[in-house]
Scaffold this active site. Sequence first.
Site, PDB file in Angstrom:
ATOM      1  N   ASP A   8       0.870  -1.173   0.000  1.00 44.00           N
ATOM      2  CA  ASP A   8       0.000   0.000   0.000  1.00 44.00           C
ATOM      3  C   ASP A   8       0.908   1.224   0.000  1.00 44.00           C
ATOM      4  O   ASP A   8       2.134   1.106   0.158  1.00 44.00           O
ATOM      5  CB  ASP A   8      -0.907  -0.007   1.246  1.00 44.00           C
ATOM      6  CG  ASP A   8      -1.880   1.162   1.238  1.00 44.00           C
ATOM      7  OD1 ASP A   8      -2.383   1.520   0.155  1.00 44.00           O
ATOM      8  OD2 ASP A   8      -2.132   1.742   2.310  1.00 44.00           O
ATOM      9  N   SER A   9       0.300   2.397  -0.118  1.00 39.13           N
ATOM     10  CA  SER A   9       1.089   3.620  -0.070  1.00 39.13           C
ATOM     11  C   SER A   9       1.600   3.912   1.341  1.00 39.13           C
ATOM     12  O   SER A   9       2.575   4.638   1.506  1.00 39.13           O
ATOM     13  CB  SER A   9       0.225   4.794  -0.534  1.00 39.13           C
ATOM     14  OG  SER A   9      -0.917   4.884   0.296  1.00 39.13           O
ATOM     15  N   TYR A  27      -1.146   7.952  -2.866  1.00 44.29           N
ATOM     16  CA  TYR A  27      -1.249   7.543  -4.272  1.00 44.29           C
ATOM     17  C   TYR A  27      -2.482   8.181  -4.928  1.00 44.29           C
ATOM     18  O   TYR A  27      -2.505   8.431  -6.121  1.00 44.29           O
ATOM     19  CB  TYR A  27      -1.449   6.031  -4.377  1.00 44.29           C
ATOM     20  CG  TYR A  27      -0.237   5.147  -4.172  1.00 44.29           C
ATOM     21  CD1 TYR A  27       1.047   5.670  -4.002  1.00 44.29           C
ATOM     22  CD2 TYR A  27      -0.400   3.757  -4.181  1.00 44.29           C
ATOM     23  CE1 TYR A  27       2.133   4.820  -3.837  1.00 44.29           C
ATOM     24  CE2 TYR A  27       0.685   2.907  -4.019  1.00 44.29           C
ATOM     25  CZ  TYR A  27       1.943   3.436  -3.846  1.00 44.29           C
ATOM     26  OH  TYR A  27       3.011   2.581  -3.685  1.00 44.29           O
ATOM     27  N   GLY A  28      -3.523   8.379  -4.117  1.00 42.74           N
ATOM     28  CA  GLY A  28      -4.856   8.637  -4.661  1.00 42.74           C
ATOM     29  C   GLY A  28      -5.047   9.962  -5.357  1.00 42.74           C
ATOM     30  O   GLY A  28      -6.068  10.188  -5.996  1.00 42.74           O
ATOM     31  N   CYS A  36      -4.117  -2.101  -1.606  1.00 43.41           N
ATOM     32  CA  CYS A  36      -4.325  -0.707  -1.996  1.00 43.41           C
ATOM     33  C   CYS A  36      -5.371  -0.667  -3.110  1.00 43.41           C
ATOM     34  O   CYS A  36      -5.165  -1.229  -4.182  1.00 43.41           O
ATOM     35  CB  CYS A  36      -3.009  -0.122  -2.494  1.00 43.41           C
ATOM     36  SG  CYS A  36      -3.199   1.492  -3.249  1.00 43.41           S
ATOM     37  N   ASN A  37      -6.491  -0.034  -2.819  1.00 46.65           N
ATOM     38  CA  ASN A  37      -7.559   0.048  -3.818  1.00 46.65           C
ATOM     39  C   ASN A  37      -7.153   0.875  -5.033  1.00 46.65           C
ATOM     40  O   ASN A  37      -7.571   0.594  -6.150  1.00 46.65           O
ATOM     41  CB  ASN A  37      -8.804   0.690  -3.200  1.00 46.65           C
ATOM     42  CG  ASN A  37      -9.496  -0.228  -2.237  1.00 46.65           C
ATOM     43  OD1 ASN A  37     -10.326  -1.029  -2.616  1.00 46.65           O
ATOM     44  ND2 ASN A  37      -9.152  -0.131  -0.960  1.00 46.65           N
ATOM     45  N   THR A  38      -6.365   1.925  -4.792  1.00 46.73           N
ATOM     46  CA  THR A  38      -5.996   2.815  -5.890  1.00 46.73           C
ATOM     47  C   THR A  38      -5.173   2.055  -6.925  1.00 46.73           C
ATOM     48  O   THR A  38      -5.422   2.145  -8.132  1.00 46.73           O
ATOM     49  CB  THR A  38      -5.216   4.027  -5.340  1.00 46.73           C
ATOM     50  OG1 THR A  38      -5.994   4.639  -4.295  1.00 46.73           O
ATOM     51  CG2 THR A  38      -4.929   5.037  -6.422  1.00 46.73           C
ATOM     52  N   GLU A  49      -2.836   9.440   7.846  1.00 42.40           N
ATOM     53  CA  GLU A  49      -1.379   9.219   7.997  1.00 42.40           C
ATOM     54  C   GLU A  49      -0.817  10.153   9.069  1.00 42.40           C
ATOM     55  O   GLU A  49       0.111   9.793   9.787  1.00 42.40           O
ATOM     56  CB  GLU A  49      -0.654   9.443   6.666  1.00 42.40           C
ATOM     57  CG  GLU A  49      -0.913   8.365   5.615  1.00 42.40           C
ATOM     58  CD  GLU A  49      -0.091   7.082   5.811  1.00 42.40           C
ATOM     59  OE1 GLU A  49       1.038   7.159   6.303  1.00 42.40           O
ATOM     60  OE2 GLU A  49      -0.601   6.001   5.456  1.00 42.40           O
ATOM     61  N   CYS A  86     -11.046   2.376   0.290  1.00 43.62           N
ATOM     62  CA  CYS A  86      -9.621   2.679   0.463  1.00 43.62           C
ATOM     63  C   CYS A  86      -9.213   1.984   1.748  1.00 43.62           C
ATOM     64  O   CYS A  86      -9.958   2.031   2.742  1.00 43.62           O
ATOM     65  CB  CYS A  86      -9.407   4.187   0.584  1.00 43.62           C
ATOM     66  SG  CYS A  86      -7.737   4.653   1.144  1.00 43.62           S
ATOM     67  N   THR A  87      -8.074   1.337   1.745  1.00 42.40           N
ATOM     68  CA  THR A  87      -7.715   0.512   2.903  1.00 42.40           C
ATOM     69  C   THR A  87      -7.377   1.337   4.146  1.00 42.40           C
ATOM     70  O   THR A  87      -7.259   0.781   5.232  1.00 42.40           O
ATOM     71  CB  THR A  87      -6.547  -0.424   2.554  1.00 42.40           C
ATOM     72  OG1 THR A  87      -5.461   0.346   2.007  1.00 42.40           O
ATOM     73  CG2 THR A  87      -6.977  -1.478   1.545  1.00 42.40           C
ATOM     74  N   HIS A  88      -7.239   2.645   3.973  1.00 40.55           N
ATOM     75  CA  HIS A  88      -7.071   3.496   5.151  1.00 40.55           C
ATOM     76  C   HIS A  88      -8.392   3.692   5.916  1.00 40.55           C
ATOM     77  O   HIS A  88      -8.382   3.998   7.102  1.00 40.55           O
ATOM     78  CB  HIS A  88      -6.568   4.884   4.747  1.00 40.55           C
ATOM     79  CG  HIS A  88      -5.098   4.968   4.437  1.00 40.55           C
ATOM     80  ND1 HIS A  88      -4.552   4.464   3.286  1.00 40.55           N
ATOM     81  CD2 HIS A  88      -4.068   5.499   5.137  1.00 40.55           C
ATOM     82  CE1 HIS A  88      -3.240   4.699   3.283  1.00 40.55           C
ATOM     83  NE2 HIS A  88      -2.925   5.326   4.393  1.00 40.55           N
TER      84      HIS A  88
HETATM   85  N1  DGL Z   1      -4.804   2.912   0.934  1.00 41.99           N
HETATM   86  C1  DGL Z   1      -4.751   3.075  -0.473  1.00 41.99           C
HETATM   87  C2  DGL Z   1      -6.037   2.745  -1.155  1.00 41.99           C
HETATM   88  O1  DGL Z   1      -6.667   1.800  -0.724  1.00 41.99           O
HETATM   89  C3  DGL Z   1      -3.999   4.272  -0.993  1.00 41.99           C
HETATM   90  C4  DGL Z   1      -4.458   5.606  -0.527  1.00 41.99           C
HETATM   91  C5  DGL Z   1      -3.568   6.730  -1.021  1.00 41.99           C
HETATM   92  O2  DGL Z   1      -2.344   6.631  -0.901  1.00 41.99           O
HETATM   93  O3  DGL Z   1      -4.127   7.716  -1.523  1.00 41.99           O
HETATM   94  O4  DGL Z   1      -6.422   3.330  -2.124  1.00 41.99           O
END
Ligand code: DGL
Length: 274
Positions: A9-10, A41-42, A72-74, A147, A179-181
Amino acid sequence: MSRLVGLFDSGLGGLTVLRQVQRHYPHSPCLYLGDTARVPYGTRSVSDIRAIAAEVVRWLRQQGVEVLVMACNTSNALALDVAVAEAGVPVVGLIDSVAAVIDSDHVGVLATPATAASGAYRRAIHAVRPAAAVTEVACPAFVPLIEAGDLQSAELRRAAQEYVAPLLEAAADTVVMGCTHYPLLRPLLQELLPPRTRLVDPAEAAVERLGPLLANLGDLPEGEQVGHAGDPLLPEARLCVTGCATSFADGALRWLGRRPAVQQVDLRSAGCAF
Ligand code: DGL
């Protein structure tokens, strides 16, 4: 022989997926890469996200990963094909797992701007429920604020109020945390949404799909996945980051319940130019 499960993931978000993998498959060793030098990443371009995914997956392959979980979904939304091509091992995605668990026609999706713009969740949901009304909301403020670590901040609450507003308007009764966050925001989201709203974490369904793959690789007899949510003692995973190891360890404490050992790595050792 236990197969090495790779996740990336990011940043911290994919730890929500790692925890689920560890709870279900406590005997499988895991390698996690948080690409913290490039989080988030998003809000990046599609070409950046794809180039980064290629580099990260190449590095994980060099580490001997035998199954890859897109935590990471992105990256999943925009670079699943890149990951599959680079990995050379089975790849488990999050987004295509969601379809199996959606049982409503009024669905909301909270996601990064890149994931929301890709329409990947909308397509996955429509593949099984063509009539579903799917409201996708881009949430650019969430990942940087998560974060940063203060989940009680007024800024985070304000952002959450803004992002759930279209879901309230659309009367979504099922909301995908795309998003996994975002599973860390579950209590806040639950508070802001009507009481009976179902919050879906796609990682739960994705992790179920890992069992048969591990069984196929001869890693565990099918059905041996015995972990259950709430296990106090999860096995150690190897945690690597591209940014500062100390701040990742501090942040991870909240997600894992203990301060883990974290190693900083240089992905360029994988022979990449990005
Ligand atoms: N946690 C990641 C996701 O599921 C990346 C989020 C990011 O870095 O913007 O998309």
